[in-house]
Design an enzyme around this catalytic site. Structure first.
Site, PDB file in Angstrom:
ATOM      1  N   LEU A  12       0.866  -1.146   0.184  1.00 26.78           N
ATOM      2  CA  LEU A  12       0.008   0.099  -0.025  1.00 26.78           C
ATOM      3  C   LEU A  12       0.682   1.293  -0.011  1.00 26.78           C
ATOM      4  O   LEU A  12       1.784   1.265   0.740  1.00 26.78           O
ATOM      5  CB  LEU A  12      -0.928   0.047   1.297  1.00 26.78           C
ATOM      6  CG  LEU A  12      -2.183  -0.874   1.112  1.00 26.78           C
ATOM      7  CD1 LEU A  12      -1.545  -2.204   2.066  1.00 26.78           C
ATOM      8  CD2 LEU A  12      -3.369  -0.459   1.532  1.00 26.78           C
ATOM      9  N   ASP A  13       0.561   2.153  -0.783  1.00 27.00           N
ATOM     10  CA  ASP A  13       1.179   3.443  -0.702  1.00 27.00           C
ATOM     11  C   ASP A  13       0.731   4.269   0.213  1.00 27.00           C
ATOM     12  O   ASP A  13      -0.183   3.786   1.239  1.00 27.00           O
ATOM     13  CB  ASP A  13       0.589   4.345  -2.263  1.00 27.00           C
ATOM     14  CG  ASP A  13       1.036   5.476  -2.382  1.00 27.00           C
ATOM     15  OD1 ASP A  13       2.406   5.793  -2.043  1.00 27.00           O
ATOM     16  OD2 ASP A  13       0.465   6.714  -2.580  1.00 27.00           O
ATOM     17  N   LEU A  14       1.619   5.278   0.725  1.00 28.84           N
ATOM     18  CA  LEU A  14       1.057   6.047   1.847  1.00 28.84           C
ATOM     19  C   LEU A  14       0.522   7.283   1.498  1.00 28.84           C
ATOM     20  O   LEU A  14      -0.679   7.411   1.893  1.00 28.84           O
ATOM     21  CB  LEU A  14       2.595   6.407   2.568  1.00 28.84           C
ATOM     22  CG  LEU A  14       2.323   7.178   3.921  1.00 28.84           C
ATOM     23  CD1 LEU A  14       1.695   6.192   4.951  1.00 28.84           C
ATOM     24  CD2 LEU A  14       3.844   7.523   4.614  1.00 28.84           C
ATOM     25  N   ASP A  15       1.167   8.203   1.049  1.00 24.84           N
ATOM     26  CA  ASP A  15       0.378   9.542   0.593  1.00 24.84           C
ATOM     27  C   ASP A  15      -0.690   9.577  -0.222  1.00 24.84           C
ATOM     28  O   ASP A  15      -0.540   8.964  -1.131  1.00 24.84           O
ATOM     29  CB  ASP A  15       1.501  10.446  -0.122  1.00 24.84           C
ATOM     30  CG  ASP A  15       2.582  10.831   0.924  1.00 24.84           C
ATOM     31  OD1 ASP A  15       2.277  10.840   2.353  1.00 24.84           O
ATOM     32  OD2 ASP A  15       3.783  11.252   0.636  1.00 24.84           O
ATOM     33  N   VAL A 171      -1.482  -1.168  -4.028  1.00 22.36           N
ATOM     34  CA  VAL A 171      -2.726  -0.108  -3.944  1.00 22.36           C
ATOM     35  C   VAL A 171      -2.136   0.942  -3.858  1.00 22.36           C
ATOM     36  O   VAL A 171      -1.478   1.506  -2.961  1.00 22.36           O
ATOM     37  CB  VAL A 171      -3.446  -0.551  -2.664  1.00 22.36           C
ATOM     38  CG1 VAL A 171      -4.689   0.193  -2.378  1.00 22.36           C
ATOM     39  CG2 VAL A 171      -3.736  -2.163  -2.600  1.00 22.36           C
TER      40      VAL A 171
END
Length: 223
Positions: A12-15, A171
């Site tokens: 999963l991406d963060l920002d 994601v």
């Protein structure tokens, strides 16, 4: 709930995916332009700074190539000093991560943000207990692209060999998440609550774009 989710590993991406990080990022970008005495882009264009590698985005929006390192340094001066916490979790994120992990899907964070910053943010917001690890870029740029970060995350989470590519999913909220995943033969689920412009994720080839964190949890669990 399915007992056989379609994915064994979700990156999963963060920002723009786990956190709404625009306030701190954009104020730090504005500071960088002011420090360099360069007219900043419009507010709409500034939103494009959330997600992709910072140096790449400065270069695309008015900062001469020879001054990009100076812009990045000015940004980091204020971002690392506290503006990274001008940030918030999207509603339902912790519940989503918990549900996905409890369904047997391994979860990790893979972000273009420098890993040293990402780890501070995930610890602050209580993400760490719900993921196997947090993987990001290096401050010196030797690991900067999303494809590079995904390679780093795969190597760290699966030292004996990653699961088959069809059992891994990225994601994210921007096209570079989709393209970075594709570079490794991995599909990408897009999230609609992030910073992509209309149609960006679909045009990049996202497998699907989900509109809520509850929908994301259902898709990752195979419901």
């Amino acid at each position: 709930m399915t007992t056989n989710p379609p994915y064994r590993l979700a990156l999963l991406d963060l920002d723009g995916t786990l956190t709404d990080s625009a306030p701190g990022i954009l104020s730090s970008v504005r500071h960088a332009y002011a420090t360099l005495d360069i007219e900043p882009p419009t507010d709409e264009t500034l939103r494009l700074f959330v997600g992709p590698p910072l140096a790449e985005t400065f270069a695309l929006h008015g900062v001469p190539a020879d001054r990009v390192p100076e812009a990045v340094a000015a940004y980091r001066d204020v971002y690392a000093a506290g503006r990274m916490m001008e940030n918030s979790l999207y509603p339902g994120i912790l519940e989503c991560l918990t549900a996905v992990r409890d369904a047997g899907v391994r979860v990790a964070v893979a972000t273009s943000k420098p890993e040293v910053y990402a780890r501070r943010i995930t610890a602050h917001f209580g993400i760490d207990p719900l993921v196997e690890g947090v993987y990001g870029a290096t401050l010196d740029g030797t690991r900067g692209s999303k494809a590079d970060v995904i390679a780093h995350a795969l190597a760290a989470t699966s030292p004996a060999g990653a699961p088959p590519r069809e059992e891994i999913v990225m994601v994210g909220d921007r096209e570079h998440d989709v393209l970075g995943a594709a570079a490794h033969g991995i599909r990408c689920l897009g999230v609609a609550w992030g910073y992509a412009v209309p149609g960006e994720l679909e045009e990049a080839g996202a497998l699907r774009v989900v509109t809520t964190t509850a929908e994301l949890a259902r898709v990752l669990r195979g419901e």
